[in-house]
Design an enzyme around this catalytic site. Structure first.
Site: not given
Ligand code: TYD
Length: 148
Positions: A60
Site C-alpha cells: 500500500h
Molecule cells: P497494515 O497497515 O495493512 O499492515 P502492513 O502494512 O504491516 O502489512 O495493517 C494490518 C491490519 O492492522 C489492518 O487491518 C489494520 C490494522 N492496523 C491497526 O489497527 N492499527 C495500526 O496502527 C496499523 C498499522 C494497522
C-alpha cells in the site's frame, strides 16, 4: 485534497538514517525522537513480529503518513515504488532505519526468523490515508510517467 503527494513522490526522497549507538560493554542503546533523528512528530509506534519467512507485508501507499522503519531484530527487505522507479533496501541493523515519505508504495518481504520490524509513524492510524489498490496507485502517479 488540493495536492496529492503521489503526483510528486520519489523513492529518492526516502533515505536511510543512522541512529546514534550508545555503546556500553553491558549493551547498546539507540534513540528515536520526533523532530530530531526523524523529520516528523511521532504519533504512533507499532511493530511486526512472528512474520513467516515467505510472507509479504505492506502492499500500500499513504497520502499523508510518513514512517521510519527499523529492523529492531533480524532482517527484512523493503521495496519502494514511486510509480516510476523501484528500490529494494535491506534493513538489518537496529541502529539504522528507513524514512518513507508520502505517496510511496511499499512491500516488505524476506523476513528472517525472529525479525522484528518497528515502525514510527507521523499520524494515528487512519484507513482513509491508505491506497491499497495498485491500479489506483498507478492512476495517482500517472502524471509522473507522461512524456515531458
Ligand atoms: P497494515 O497497515 O495493512 O499492515 P502492513 O502494512 O504491516 O502489512 O495493517 C494490518 C491490519 O492492522 C489492518 O487491518 C489494520 C490494522 N492496523 C491497526 O489497527 N492499527 C495500526 O496502527 C496499523 C498499522 C494497522
Amino acid at each position: 485534497m488540493l495536492h496529492d503527494p503521489h503526483t510528486t513522490s520519489s523513492v529518492n526522497d526516502c533515505r536511510l538514517i543512522t541512529l546514534n549507538k550508545n555503546h556500553h560493554e553491558n549493551g547498546n542503546l539507540s534513540v528515536i525522537e520526533g523532530g530530531m533523528q526523524v523529520p516528523f512528530d511521532i504519533n504512533r509506534v507499532y511493530y511486526l513480529y512472528d512474520v513467516p519467512g515467505d510472507a509479504e507485508r505492506g502492499g500500500h501507499s499513504h497520502r499523508e503518513l510518513q514512517q521510519f522503519i527499523v529492523a529492531i531484530s533480524g532482517c527484512f527487505d523493503v521495496v519502494l515504488d514511486d510509480g516510476v522507479e523501484q528500490r529494494r533496501i535491506t534493513l538489518n541493523r537496529p541502529y539504522k532505519g528507513l524514512l518513507i515519505t508520502q505517496g510511496i508504495w511499499r512491500v516488505l518481504d524476506n523476513f528472517s526468523s525472529g525479525a522484528v520490524c518497528m515502525v514510527a509513524a507521523s499520524l494515528h492510524y487512519d484507513e482513509e490515508d491508505y491506497v491499497r489498490d495498485y491500479d489506483t496507485f498507478l492512476r495517482l502517479t500517472a502524471s509522473k510517467r507522461q512524456p515531458k
